[in-house]
Design a protein around this motif. Structure first.
Motif, PDB file in Angstrom:
ATOM      1  N   GLY A  39       0.828  -1.195   0.000  1.00  0.00           N
ATOM      2  CA  GLY A  39       0.000   0.000   0.000  1.00  0.00           C
ATOM      3  C   GLY A  39       0.860   1.241   0.000  1.00  0.00           C
ATOM      4  N   PRO A  40       0.264   2.402  -0.193  1.00  0.00           N
ATOM      5  CA  PRO A  40       1.029   3.645  -0.231  1.00  0.00           C
ATOM      6  C   PRO A  40       1.541   4.027   1.146  1.00  0.00           C
ATOM      7  CG  PRO A  40      -1.313   4.119  -0.303  1.00  0.00           C
ATOM      8  CD  PRO A  40      -1.177   2.630  -0.402  1.00  0.00           C
ATOM      9  N   SER A  41       2.473   4.953   1.196  1.00  0.00           N
ATOM     10  CA  SER A  41       2.986   5.445   2.475  1.00  0.00           C
ATOM     11  C   SER A  41       1.827   5.993   3.305  1.00  0.00           C
ATOM     12  CB  SER A  41       4.023   6.544   2.240  1.00  0.00           C
ATOM     13  OG  SER A  41       5.133   6.032   1.533  1.00  0.00           O
ATOM     14  N   GLY A  42       1.836   5.646   4.592  1.00  0.00           N
ATOM     15  CA  GLY A  42       0.805   6.139   5.489  1.00  0.00           C
ATOM     16  C   GLY A  42      -0.458   5.312   5.531  1.00  0.00           C
ATOM     17  N   CYS A  43      -0.476   4.153   4.865  1.00  0.00           N
ATOM     18  CA  CYS A  43      -1.703   3.350   4.835  1.00  0.00           C
ATOM     19  C   CYS A  43      -1.837   2.438   6.052  1.00  0.00           C
ATOM     20  CB  CYS A  43      -1.779   2.514   3.558  1.00  0.00           C
ATOM     21  SG  CYS A  43      -0.631   1.121   3.506  1.00  0.00           S
ATOM     22  N   GLY A  44      -0.754   2.292   6.863  1.00  0.00           N
ATOM     23  CA  GLY A  44      -0.847   1.472   8.069  1.00  0.00           C
ATOM     24  C   GLY A  44      -0.025   0.203   8.058  1.00  0.00           C
ATOM     25  N   LYS A  45       0.843   0.028   7.056  1.00  0.00           N
ATOM     26  CA  LYS A  45       1.628  -1.197   6.967  1.00  0.00           C
ATOM     27  C   LYS A  45       2.567  -1.360   8.162  1.00  0.00           C
ATOM     28  CE  LYS A  45       3.593  -0.104   3.054  1.00  0.00           C
ATOM     29  NZ  LYS A  45       3.086   1.282   2.906  1.00  0.00           N
ATOM     30  N   THR A 104       5.879  -3.578   1.970  1.00  0.00           N
ATOM     31  CA  THR A 104       6.456  -2.849   0.852  1.00  0.00           C
ATOM     32  C   THR A 104       5.417  -1.934   0.220  1.00  0.00           C
ATOM     33  OG1 THR A 104       7.601  -3.082  -1.277  1.00  0.00           O
ATOM     34  CG2 THR A 104       5.904  -4.694  -0.801  1.00  0.00           C
ATOM     35  N   HIS A 105       5.883  -0.871  -0.440  1.00  0.00           N
ATOM     36  CA  HIS A 105       4.997  -0.077  -1.289  1.00  0.00           C
ATOM     37  C   HIS A 105       5.350  -0.310  -2.757  1.00  0.00           C
ATOM     38  CE1 HIS A 105       8.540   2.557  -0.650  1.00  0.00           C
ATOM     39  NE2 HIS A 105       8.354   2.856  -1.918  1.00  0.00           N
ATOM     40  N   ASP A 106       6.289  -1.254  -2.995  1.00  0.00           N
ATOM     41  CA  ASP A 106       6.750  -1.567  -4.344  1.00  0.00           C
ATOM     42  C   ASP A 106       5.910  -2.719  -4.909  1.00  0.00           C
ATOM     43  OD1 ASP A 106       8.209  -2.791  -6.519  1.00  0.00           O
ATOM     44  OD2 ASP A 106       9.962  -1.660  -5.898  1.00  0.00           O
ATOM     45  N   GLN A 107       5.087  -2.440  -5.906  1.00  0.00           N
ATOM     46  CA  GLN A 107       4.209  -3.457  -6.476  1.00  0.00           C
ATOM     47  C   GLN A 107       4.992  -4.632  -7.056  1.00  0.00           C
ATOM     48  OE1 GLN A 107       2.029  -1.456  -9.546  1.00  0.00           O
ATOM     49  NE2 GLN A 107       1.908   0.412  -8.330  1.00  0.00           N
ATOM     50  N   ASP A 108       6.098  -4.336  -7.750  1.00  0.00           N
ATOM     51  CA  ASP A 108       6.872  -5.402  -8.381  1.00  0.00           C
ATOM     52  C   ASP A 108       7.417  -6.378  -7.345  1.00  0.00           C
ATOM     53  OD1 ASP A 108       6.403  -4.375 -10.889  1.00  0.00           O
ATOM     54  OD2 ASP A 108       8.271  -3.233 -10.965  1.00  0.00           O
ATOM     55  N   GLU A 109       7.916  -5.841  -6.226  1.00  0.00           N
ATOM     56  CA  GLU A 109       8.402  -6.710  -5.155  1.00  0.00           C
ATOM     57  C   GLU A 109       7.294  -7.637  -4.670  1.00  0.00           C
ATOM     58  OE1 GLU A 109      11.944  -4.274  -2.834  1.00  0.00           O
ATOM     59  OE2 GLU A 109      10.085  -4.696  -1.796  1.00  0.00           O
ATOM     60  N   ALA A 110       6.149  -7.056  -4.365  1.00  0.00           N
ATOM     61  CA  ALA A 110       5.041  -7.854  -3.833  1.00  0.00           C
ATOM     62  C   ALA A 110       4.589  -8.908  -4.831  1.00  0.00           C
ATOM     63  CB  ALA A 110       3.881  -6.936  -3.457  1.00  0.00           C
ATOM     64  N   MET A 111       4.499  -8.538  -6.107  1.00  0.00           N
ATOM     65  CA  MET A 111       4.042  -9.487  -7.126  1.00  0.00           C
ATOM     66  C   MET A 111       5.054 -10.613  -7.319  1.00  0.00           C
ATOM     67  SD  MET A 111       1.094  -8.248  -8.393  1.00  0.00           S
ATOM     68  CE  MET A 111       0.882  -8.664 -10.104  1.00  0.00           C
ATOM     69  N   ASP A 112       6.335 -10.303  -7.163  1.00  0.00           N
ATOM     70  CA  ASP A 112       7.406 -11.261  -7.437  1.00  0.00           C
ATOM     71  C   ASP A 112       7.519 -12.338  -6.370  1.00  0.00           C
ATOM     72  OD1 ASP A 112       9.634 -12.528  -8.446  1.00  0.00           O
ATOM     73  OD2 ASP A 112      11.040 -11.001  -7.798  1.00  0.00           O
ATOM     74  N   ILE A 113       7.428 -11.983  -5.102  1.00  0.00           N
ATOM     75  CA  ILE A 113       7.829 -12.916  -4.047  1.00  0.00           C
ATOM     76  C   ILE A 113       6.692 -13.420  -3.164  1.00  0.00           C
ATOM     77  CG2 ILE A 113      10.119 -11.872  -3.945  1.00  0.00           C
ATOM     78  CD1 ILE A 113       9.309 -10.498  -1.369  1.00  0.00           C
ATOM     79  N   SER A 114       5.471 -12.956  -3.349  1.00  0.00           N
ATOM     80  CA  SER A 114       4.407 -13.245  -2.392  1.00  0.00           C
ATOM     81  C   SER A 114       3.570 -14.455  -2.781  1.00  0.00           C
ATOM     82  CB  SER A 114       3.477 -12.045  -2.242  1.00  0.00           C
ATOM     83  OG  SER A 114       4.193 -10.874  -1.955  1.00  0.00           O
ATOM     84  N   ASP A 115       3.154 -15.219  -1.785  1.00  0.00           N
ATOM     85  CA  ASP A 115       2.078 -16.186  -1.980  1.00  0.00           C
ATOM     86  C   ASP A 115       0.743 -15.453  -1.993  1.00  0.00           C
ATOM     87  OD1 ASP A 115       3.608 -18.713  -1.876  1.00  0.00           O
ATOM     88  OD2 ASP A 115       4.032 -18.101   0.178  1.00  0.00           O
ATOM     89  N   THR A 116       0.632 -14.467  -1.107  1.00  0.00           N
ATOM     90  CA  THR A 116      -0.602 -13.687  -0.968  1.00  0.00           C
ATOM     91  C   THR A 116      -0.234 -12.219  -0.790  1.00  0.00           C
ATOM     92  OG1 THR A 116      -1.752 -15.545   0.081  1.00  0.00           O
ATOM     93  CG2 THR A 116      -2.699 -13.354   0.417  1.00  0.00           C
ATOM     94  N   ILE A 117      -1.062 -11.338  -1.340  1.00  0.00           N
ATOM     95  CA  ILE A 117      -0.893  -9.899  -1.160  1.00  0.00           C
ATOM     96  C   ILE A 117      -2.098  -9.357  -0.402  1.00  0.00           C
ATOM     97  CG2 ILE A 117      -0.773  -7.657  -2.309  1.00  0.00           C
ATOM     98  CD1 ILE A 117       0.696  -8.995  -4.605  1.00  0.00           C
ATOM     99  N   ILE A 118      -1.819  -8.574   0.639  1.00  0.00           N
ATOM    100  CA  ILE A 118      -2.871  -7.848   1.350  1.00  0.00           C
ATOM    101  C   ILE A 118      -2.724  -6.380   0.963  1.00  0.00           C
ATOM    102  CG2 ILE A 118      -3.801  -7.175   3.599  1.00  0.00           C
ATOM    103  CD1 ILE A 118      -2.691  -9.773   4.744  1.00  0.00           C
ATOM    104  N   VAL A 119      -3.671  -5.871   0.196  1.00  0.00           N
ATOM    105  CA  VAL A 119      -3.633  -4.477  -0.244  1.00  0.00           C
ATOM    106  C   VAL A 119      -4.286  -3.622   0.836  1.00  0.00           C
ATOM    107  CG1 VAL A 119      -4.252  -2.832  -2.049  1.00  0.00           C
ATOM    108  CG2 VAL A 119      -3.791  -5.220  -2.646  1.00  0.00           C
ATOM    109  N   MET A 120      -3.544  -2.604   1.317  1.00  0.00           N
ATOM    110  CA  MET A 120      -4.039  -1.738   2.378  1.00  0.00           C
ATOM    111  C   MET A 120      -4.216  -0.312   1.880  1.00  0.00           C
ATOM    112  SD  MET A 120      -1.954  -3.026   5.759  1.00  0.00           S
ATOM    113  CE  MET A 120      -2.945  -1.917   6.795  1.00  0.00           C
ATOM    114  N   ASN A 121      -5.209   0.366   2.466  1.00  0.00           N
ATOM    115  CA  ASN A 121      -5.479   1.762   2.133  1.00  0.00           C
ATOM    116  C   ASN A 121      -6.134   2.432   3.330  1.00  0.00           C
ATOM    117  OD1 ASN A 121      -5.865   4.159   0.639  1.00  0.00           O
ATOM    118  ND2 ASN A 121      -7.898   3.486  -0.011  1.00  0.00           N
TER     119      ASN A 121
END
Length: 350
Positions: A34-40, A189-206
């Protein structure tokens, strides 16, 4: 369940409120994206016990750890700045947690060598921290976090300070180590490519909440909200009016033109405004109107053509909206084309 279960975790700040629930199965790698400040990072602070929630519970491997102090939670963490001890050498940093637990000196030495081999830094035992490169520091921080054999590993944007090529190489190393050990891992991470590359699951936060949970392909191909769709990857979202809906099938209009798309779920539409959403790779460029089962955007004018290495990216203007398209040929700016998108590739999102 084994792994991590976060239930209705709530934390209020003057400018921000976190409210999150999620399940992370044992042995998987899950990215908080998610973007900076989303709570990650706030979520990580609550899981580690650095901060206490106002409400909710945290279960790790069947234990309720919500009220436990950080040192009793069996969690390893790698911070964005690595937080290595500059007055200790490499071996001293890796062994720190084991010495705190008063483990046998021989076991500490064996475990240190084992971890140095795991992260590909055999022979670095006596190196000074200030003599290491950024990538080497990252791997030593990872080894230190793994030394006490935690049940959960947390990685808080661990590659953000590195250059692009090194990030790509090291994120593959992080994934390899996680899979070799089978350790449950949360990667912030806020880097989409990183998350797409290495994750089994992505939790998108906003804004302190979960927008969507799914595999990398699910969140990319089947976004459930406009935020998820526009945050991950390139896309086009055209403002439309709802005309009719039946189950997941939705008919929308823009002026006197009608389009068809699919909603993520049967939706009780509140009001009549929505967005027709699609990806650049799903758009075809034609000089004539074709495709009975497609949504057509006639008389789109090419504003700009950008070379991306393996392809071109076109930016067409259609009725005041910019439509992004991928293609293989150089097109002349100012040319007028009909854009065609298969109906099944179009989502209707709010």
């Amino acid at each position: 369940m084994n792994g991590l279960t976060v239930t209705s975790l709530h934390k209020r700040y003057p400018e921000f409120t976190l409210d999150i629930s999620c399940e992370i199965p044992e042995g998987t790698m899950v990215s908080l994206l998610g973007p900076s400040g989303c709570g990650k990072s706030t979520t990580l602070s609550l899981i580690t016990g650095i901060e206490r929630p106002d409400a909710g519970s945290i279960m790790l491997s069947g234990r309720n750890i919500t009220s436990l102090p950080p040192w009793e939670r069996k969690i390893g963490i790698v911070f964005q700045d690595y937080a290595l001890f500059p007055h200790m050498n490499v071996a001293g940093n890796i062994a720190y947690g084991l010495k705190v637990k008063k483990q046998d000196h021989r076991e500490i030495s064996r475990r240190t060598d084992e971890l140095l081999e795991l992260v590909g830094l055999t022979g670095y035992r006596n190196r000074r921290i200030d003599s290491l490169s950024g990538g080497e520091k990252q791997r030593i921080a990872l080894a230190r976090a793994l030394a006490p054999q935690p049940e959960l590993l947390l990685l808080d944007e661990p590659l953000s300070a590195l250059d692009a090529r090194l990030r790509i190489r090291l994120r593959s190393e992080v994934r390899r180590i996680q899979q070799d050990l089978g350790i449950t891992t949360i990667y912030v991470t806020h880097d989409q490519d990183e998350a797409m590359d290495i994750s089994d699951t992505i939790i998108v936060m906003n804004r302190g909440r979960v927008e969507q949970v799914g595999s990398p392909e699910e969140v990319y191909r089947h976004p459930r909200t406009l935020f998820t769709g526009t945050f991950i990857g390139a896309s086009t979202a055209i403002a439309v009016q709802i005309h009719a809906s039946a189950g997941n099938a939705v008919t929308v209009v823009r002026g006197d033109q009608q389009f068809f798309g699919t909603a993520p779920q049967p939706h009780a539409w509140n009001g009549s405004q929505a967005f027709l959403y699609f990806r650049p790779e799903d758009v075809r460029v034609s000089s004539r109107e074709v495709g009975a089962a497609s949504n057509l955007f006639p008389d789109a004018v090419l504003q700009r053509c950008a070379f991306r290495g393996s392809s071109y990216e076109y930016y067409f203007l259609w009725e005041g909206e910019v439509i992004t398209v991928q293609g293989n040929n150089l097109l002349e700016p100012g040319s007028k084309r009909t854009l065609e998108v298969p109906r099944e590739k179009c989502c209707v999102l709010t």
